[in-house]
Enzyme design. Sequence first.
Site, PDB file in Angstrom:
ATOM      1  N   SER A  50      39.858  38.362  -1.447  1.00  0.00           N
ATOM      2  CA  SER A  50      40.223  37.129  -0.739  1.00  0.00           C
ATOM      3  C   SER A  50      41.504  37.395   0.047  1.00  0.00           C
ATOM      4  CB  SER A  50      40.474  36.008  -1.746  1.00  0.00           C
ATOM      5  OG  SER A  50      41.623  36.326  -2.516  1.00  0.00           O
ATOM      6  N   ASP A  82      36.592  38.077   1.756  1.00  0.00           N
ATOM      7  CA  ASP A  82      35.994  36.837   1.277  1.00  0.00           C
ATOM      8  C   ASP A  82      36.759  35.642   1.876  1.00  0.00           C
ATOM      9  OD1 ASP A  82      34.272  35.388  -0.377  1.00  0.00           O
ATOM     10  OD2 ASP A  82      35.666  35.429  -2.089  1.00  0.00           O
ATOM     11  N   HIS A  83      36.053  34.669   2.428  1.00  0.00           N
ATOM     12  CA  HIS A  83      36.680  33.433   2.931  1.00  0.00           C
ATOM     13  C   HIS A  83      37.798  33.652   3.935  1.00  0.00           C
ATOM     14  CE1 HIS A  83      34.387  30.760   0.363  1.00  0.00           C
ATOM     15  NE2 HIS A  83      34.612  31.588  -0.653  1.00  0.00           N
ATOM     16  N   ASP A 104      34.941  31.862   7.331  1.00  0.00           N
ATOM     17  CA  ASP A 104      34.586  30.602   6.684  1.00  0.00           C
ATOM     18  C   ASP A 104      35.067  29.436   7.553  1.00  0.00           C
ATOM     19  OD1 ASP A 104      34.257  28.358   5.196  1.00  0.00           O
ATOM     20  OD2 ASP A 104      35.262  29.110   3.391  1.00  0.00           O
ATOM     21  N   GLU A 134      29.624  30.659   7.037  1.00  0.00           N
ATOM     22  CA  GLU A 134      29.279  29.608   6.061  1.00  0.00           C
ATOM     23  C   GLU A 134      29.001  28.293   6.769  1.00  0.00           C
ATOM     24  OE1 GLU A 134      31.442  29.467   2.417  1.00  0.00           O
ATOM     25  OE2 GLU A 134      31.202  27.304   2.173  1.00  0.00           O
ATOM     26  N   HIS A 180      33.390  26.483  -6.392  1.00  0.00           N
ATOM     27  CA  HIS A 180      34.229  27.563  -6.910  1.00  0.00           C
ATOM     28  C   HIS A 180      34.901  27.156  -8.229  1.00  0.00           C
ATOM     29  CE1 HIS A 180      34.179  28.748  -2.541  1.00  0.00           C
ATOM     30  NE2 HIS A 180      33.837  29.876  -3.137  1.00  0.00           N
ATOM     31  N   GLY A 181      35.255  28.143  -9.020  1.00  0.00           N
ATOM     32  CA  GLY A 181      36.052  27.898 -10.216  1.00  0.00           C
ATOM     33  C   GLY A 181      35.231  27.677 -11.472  1.00  0.00           C
ATOM     34  N   ALA A 212      29.030  31.232  -7.842  1.00  0.00           N
ATOM     35  CA  ALA A 212      27.841  31.546  -8.654  1.00  0.00           C
ATOM     36  C   ALA A 212      28.167  31.943 -10.099  1.00  0.00           C
ATOM     37  CB  ALA A 212      27.039  32.656  -7.970  1.00  0.00           C
ATOM     38  N   ASN A 253      28.116  35.628  -5.372  1.00  0.00           N
ATOM     39  CA  ASN A 253      29.572  35.828  -5.471  1.00  0.00           C
ATOM     40  C   ASN A 253      30.118  35.459  -6.846  1.00  0.00           C
ATOM     41  OD1 ASN A 253      29.380  36.338  -2.755  1.00  0.00           O
ATOM     42  ND2 ASN A 253      31.057  34.981  -2.183  1.00  0.00           N
TER      43      ASN A 253
HETATM   44  P1  13P Z   1      33.076  31.630  -8.672  1.00  0.00           P
HETATM   45  O1  13P Z   1      34.354  30.848  -8.714  1.00  0.00           O
HETATM   46  O2  13P Z   1      31.923  30.841  -9.178  1.00  0.00           O
HETATM   47  O3  13P Z   1      33.202  32.940  -9.374  1.00  0.00           O
HETATM   48  O4  13P Z   1      32.761  31.946  -7.113  1.00  0.00           O
HETATM   49  C1  13P Z   1      33.380  33.030  -6.480  1.00  0.00           C
HETATM   50  C2  13P Z   1      33.192  32.994  -5.012  1.00  0.00           C
HETATM   51  O5  13P Z   1      32.386  32.272  -4.448  1.00  0.00           O
HETATM   52  C3  13P Z   1      34.027  33.919  -4.222  1.00  0.00           C
HETATM   53  O6  13P Z   1      33.817  33.762  -2.858  1.00  0.00           O
HETATM   54  O1  G3H Z   2      36.184  31.980  -3.484  1.00  0.00           O
HETATM   55  C1  G3H Z   2      37.353  32.197  -3.830  1.00  0.00           C
HETATM   56  C2  G3H Z   2      37.662  33.314  -4.733  1.00  0.00           C
HETATM   57  O2  G3H Z   2      37.450  32.966  -6.064  1.00  0.00           O
HETATM   58  C3  G3H Z   2      39.048  33.836  -4.463  1.00  0.00           C
HETATM   59  O3  G3H Z   2      40.062  33.069  -5.018  1.00  0.00           O
HETATM   60  O4  G3H Z   2      41.881  32.915  -3.274  1.00  0.00           O
HETATM   61  O5  G3H Z   2      42.395  32.708  -5.724  1.00  0.00           O
HETATM   62  O6  G3H Z   2      41.770  34.913  -4.729  1.00  0.00           O
HETATM   63  P1  G3H Z   2      41.609  33.407  -4.660  1.00  0.00           P
HETATM   64 ZN    ZN Z   3      33.420  31.736  -2.294  1.00  0.00          ZN
END
Ligand code: 13P
Ligand code: G3H
Ligand code: ZN
Length: 307
Positions: A50, A82-83, A104, A134, A180-181, A212, A253
């Site tokens: 990320s 990611d994102h 994203d 996305e 997420h989370g 996921a 993910n």
């Molecule tokens: P989780 O928080 O479900 O593990 O998702 C992670 C995610 O989507 C990272 O982009």
């Molecule tokens: O989708 C988000 C990921 O879980 C990354 O989280 O920005 O705390 O690294 P983070």
């Molecule tokens: Zn994500």
Amino acid sequence: MPLVSNNDILTPARAGGYAVGAFNTSNLEITQAIFEAASEKRSPVIVATSQSAIEYAGHARLRGMVETLADEADVTASLHLDHGTDVGDIERCIENGWTSVMIDGSHLSFEENIAITRRVVELARPRGVSVEAELGRLMGIEDEIAVDERDATYTDPDEALDFVERTGCDSLAVAIGTSHGAYKFKAEPRLAIERLSAIAERVSVPLVLHGASAVPPEVLELARRYGADLPGARGVPPASIRDAVRHGVAKVNIDTDLRLAFTGGVRRFLAEEPKVFDPRKILGEARQSMKDVILNKIELVGSSGRS
Ligand code: 13P
Ligand code: G3H
Ligand code: ZN
């Protein structure tokens, strides 16, 4: 093996009806767990970072570490942003050797999302870097949204087709009920599989499932037993992930499950070995717990033996 783009990993996955795990990393032990598990299962793997992981660890160190482990591991792997939300940040990842990026724009209007995604595709494509976009918004239980409003945040199948055609993105993250989370559902977990199926009928690029993580009961229970305070944590059941993979999801993910496994491993070790203060032993335990989770995910999504 040298890092490849997500196209090299996800195109065969969508065609073959299986998915590949994208695991978030920010340090050595997580990255080792990812490559050890992928190597043992001969599975392709996506190593995701990320923007905040990059702030934590730095471009060069993350790239160097992932590249080195990929070379040693001998499985197909990519280094994925990611994102990404900022075109400048995405450019820096491309310059620093990332082989895949996500833009994203899900928080933007439809047209703004198309415009920013096209800009990223124009930047990335000439350099062989794949682009995930996305459409739709992932909402958490903290968003307090009514059930009928929730549907409006999901990905619309017709819009998805228009979006992919107009942006040229290589893969598409969809909103079908995950978030997420560790707190994904208040009541019974439910994914909008019919909607996913309608998207997959219209769109041929690989589909991506964010949020996921399963919050596996045994992983949660271990962390709780040793002091973690995580009331009401609930994830996506493995059967729903299997269902999503059957209906076009090719990238799954996972971050939260690794964080939970890390936490449980460290907590247990420190509680049971009060005399030990060697960081390698403490983090070694966390690495093993994360590796066990990743081995299970690889079996779940069907990528075992595909590399
Ligand atoms: P989780 O928080 O479900 O593990 O998702 C992670 C995610 O989507 C990272 O982009
Ligand atoms: O989708 C988000 C990921 O879980 C990354 O989280 O920005 O705390 O690294 P983070
Ligand atoms: Zn994500």
